[in-house]
Design a protein around this motif. Structure first.
Motif, short mmCIF file in Angstrom:
data_model
loop_
_atom_site.label_atom_id
_atom_site.label_comp_id
_atom_site.label_asym_id
_atom_site.label_seq_id
_atom_site.Cartn_x
_atom_site.Cartn_y
_atom_site.Cartn_z
N ASN A 109 7.55 -6.37 42.71
CA ASN A 109 7.43 -7.73 43.07
C ASN A 109 8.60 -8.83 43.90
O ASN A 109 8.58 -9.72 44.01
CB ASN A 109 6.08 -8.85 42.11
N LYS A 110 9.06 -7.70 44.61
CA LYS A 110 10.48 -7.98 45.34
C LYS A 110 10.65 -8.57 46.20
O LYS A 110 10.75 -9.80 46.58
CB LYS A 110 11.56 -6.84 45.19
N THR A 147 2.66 -13.07 39.38
CA THR A 147 2.68 -11.87 40.26
C THR A 147 2.43 -12.75 42.01
O THR A 147 2.58 -12.21 43.51
CB THR A 147 0.78 -10.80 40.39
N ARG A 193 13.33 -9.37 38.77
CA ARG A 193 11.93 -8.01 39.47
C ARG A 193 11.99 -6.87 38.42
O ARG A 193 13.37 -5.94 38.82
CB ARG A 193 11.88 -8.06 40.85
N LYS A 203 2.79 -15.10 44.69
CA LYS A 203 4.02 -15.84 45.36
C LYS A 203 4.05 -16.86 46.37
O LYS A 203 3.16 -16.63 46.86
CB LYS A 203 5.28 -14.60 45.91
#
Length: 153
Positions: A151-152, A66, A146, A68
């Motif tokens: 979580n894009k 998750t 995704r 990034k």
């Protein structure tokens, strides 16, 4: 060479799992978590093993799948900011020793948990769901994917 940087990697996230002693520290931290949970008097042994497995998998999911980007200023012009830590490990190369270790360790913990819970159906379902939630995102087919746009960004 990058001037003013303490490391020689463009993105230190790519090589963190190849650092000396990191695998031992990982195993020791899981062991410490288990011992801390064992010290709580009202938890039974099967509950402690299930909690160890679920907490381990939850933390692994959060940290690897998750989060990034990088905590470092990197000269990659922002291309790593859209990648999770798992996607950055070893520059995205599949089947490296670090990725194999991080994929096998939840399975080993799951097998130990299943054995010590004596394959109780309730614990077995919880542990299996927890294992699948952490193993499926590690598959090469899900690299950069995704699901449902989660979580894009």
């Amino acid at each position: 060479m990058n001037v003013g940087v303490a490391h020689s990697e463009v993105n230190p996230n790519t090589r963190v799992m190849n650092s000396r002693g990191i695998w031992l520290a990982y195993v020791i931290s899981v062991g410490v978590l288990h011992i801390v949970l064992l010290s709580i008097p009202f938890f039974s042994i099967p509950v402690v093993w299930t909690l160890t497995n679920v907490i381990h998998n939850l933390v692994m999911y959060l940290l690897l799948h998750t989060v990034k980007g990088t905590p470092f200023e990197t000269p990659d012009q922002g291309k790593d900011r859209l990648l999770t830590h798992w996607e950055q490990i070893d520059y995205g190369t599949q089947c490296t020793s670090s990725r194999k270790f991080l994929s096998i360790s939840p399975v080993v913990l799951y097998l130990l948990t299943s054995f010590y819970t004596k394959y109780d159906p309730a614990h077995f379902i919880i542990n299996t769901a927890s294992l699948l939630s952490v193993l499926l995102p590690k598959l090469p087919q899900f690299h950069g994917v995704r699901v449902f746009g989660i979580n894009k960004y």
